[in-house]
Design an enzyme around this catalytic site. Structure first.
Site, mmCIF file in Angstrom:
data_model
loop_
_atom_site.group_PDB
_atom_site.id
_atom_site.type_symbol
_atom_site.label_atom_id
_atom_site.label_comp_id
_atom_site.label_asym_id
_atom_site.label_seq_id
_atom_site.Cartn_x
_atom_site.Cartn_y
_atom_site.Cartn_z
ATOM 1 N N GLN A 1 82.440 15.226 161.469
ATOM 2 C CA GLN A 1 82.120 13.834 161.142
ATOM 3 C C GLN A 1 81.580 13.110 162.373
ATOM 4 O O GLN A 1 82.180 13.155 163.447
ATOM 5 C CB GLN A 1 83.389 13.135 160.604
ATOM 6 N N LYS B 1 85.203 12.471 151.163
ATOM 7 C CA LYS B 1 84.694 13.846 151.029
ATOM 8 C C LYS B 1 85.812 14.791 150.568
ATOM 9 O O LYS B 1 85.610 15.634 149.699
ATOM 10 C CB LYS B 1 84.078 14.323 152.360
ATOM 11 N N ASP C 1 76.064 20.284 156.436
ATOM 12 C CA ASP C 1 75.408 19.003 156.718
ATOM 13 C C ASP C 1 73.918 19.208 157.003
ATOM 14 O O ASP C 1 73.156 18.250 157.043
ATOM 15 C CB ASP C 1 76.052 18.328 157.953
#
Ligand code: NAD
Length: 291
Positions: A96, A52, A119
């Protein structure tokens, strides 16, 4: 049979984002900035987060990686999130997953400012998504919509069967594809571990989204001719012939199912790469929205 090439499509999307970032810079506007928090040393998570950050560099975003040790307390993590929520330099950030067992994942996701939740996991954004309001759509379902769109796979009026009901893939996918939207208007059946006679259902599907995490679960005898297959599964299977000691398998027995399919995503190189491209797209949106 046409391969839905996620690697190429995600590269195209990154090129488009790069152009937009150049234009933002030219116009004297803020460079989008994504931050990622990682807690602990899980190998796969580190690989994902590393990818990412690398993707941010490629499109010209700023990125910040916050690395916390596996013994970080929930309170410490919450205070880090608060710091990022209040930092005007950061347009969007992700935590994460998975988190260490002593941390309540839901509590953490609820603490992220919905306006920075690229997200799309915050209940506010999940609710907006379910109501078909503008929001951050979480990256995996968003990537699947984008792939279907760019390859002009017709979804309207089609029977879509989703295998798996997780909050991050199966459930949002079934909601999105049933909505009145460009890639949508489908008749959706969602199936899961308690579904009976799954094969009877998959045999009637025009499009199958396999997201259950069991390697090569979907076989040729479970699908009809000309089906479209989206394989979300990624499982590492030991393979001593590989340098890194493993290979990646999807939820679909690709060799046999691809012979019957009209469109199919490979693993790797299908849904996986799209996820990162869509995270970048959400970050660009956050940056435009928040500035
Ligand atoms: P999960 O483990 O949270 O959920 C699995 C789902 O599959 C459950 O809802 C369960 O009911 C269903 N299921 C299990 N066995 C079944 C069976 N025999 N028949 C029908 N349904 C069954 O999984 P997840 O987080 O949605 O991930 C699924 C897979 O997708 C995993 O391999 C994961 O690694 C992968 N994944 C890939 C990406 C990507 O970017 N490509 C993103 C997220 C997840």
């Amino acid at each position: 049979m046409i391969i839905l090439d996620g690697k190429k499509t995600s590269s195209d999307i990154k090129d488009e984002i790069t152009q937009e970032v150049l234009q933002l810079k030219k116009d004297g506007r803020k460079t989008p900035h994504l931050a990622a928090i990682i807690v602990g040393n899980d190998g796969a998570s580190r690989t994902y987060v590393g990818a990412k950050v690398k993707a941010c560099n490629r499109v010209g975003f700023h990125s910040t990686l916050v690395e916390l040790s596996s013994d970080t307390s929930e309170k410490e993590l919450l205070s880090k999130i608060e710091e990022l929520n209040n930092n005007n330099e950061i347009d969007g950030f992700i935590v994460q997953l998975p988190l260490p067992k002593h941390i309540d994942e839901q509590k953490i996701l609820m603490a992220v400012d919905p306006n920075k939740d690229v997200d799309g996991f915050h209940p506010t954004n999940v609710g907006k998504m379910a109501l078909n309001l503008p929001t951050f759509i979480s990256a995996t379902p968003y990537g699947i919509l984008e792939l279907l769109d760019r390859y002009h796979v017709e979804t309207s009026g089609k029977h879509v069967v989703v295998i798996g009901r997780s909050h991050i893939v199966g459930s949002p996918m079934s909601i999105l594809l049933s909505q009145k939207r460009k890639v949508g208007n489908a008749t959706v059946t969602i199936t899961h571990s308690r579904t009976q006679n799954l094969t009877e259902i998959t045999l009637k599907a025009d499009i199958i989204i396999a997201a259950l995490g069991i390697p090569e679960f979907l076989t040729a005898s479970m699908v009809k001719d000309n089906v479209t297959i989206i394989d979300v599964g990624i499982t590492r299977v030991e393979d001593s012939s590989k340098k890194n000691g493993y290979r990646l398998l999807g939820d679909v027995a690709f060799d046999e199912v691809s012979k019957k399919a009209s469109f199919i995503t490979p693993v790797p190189g299908g849904v996986g790469p799209m996820t990162i491209a869509m995270l970048l797209k959400n970050t660009l949106l956050a940056s435009k929205m928040n500035n």
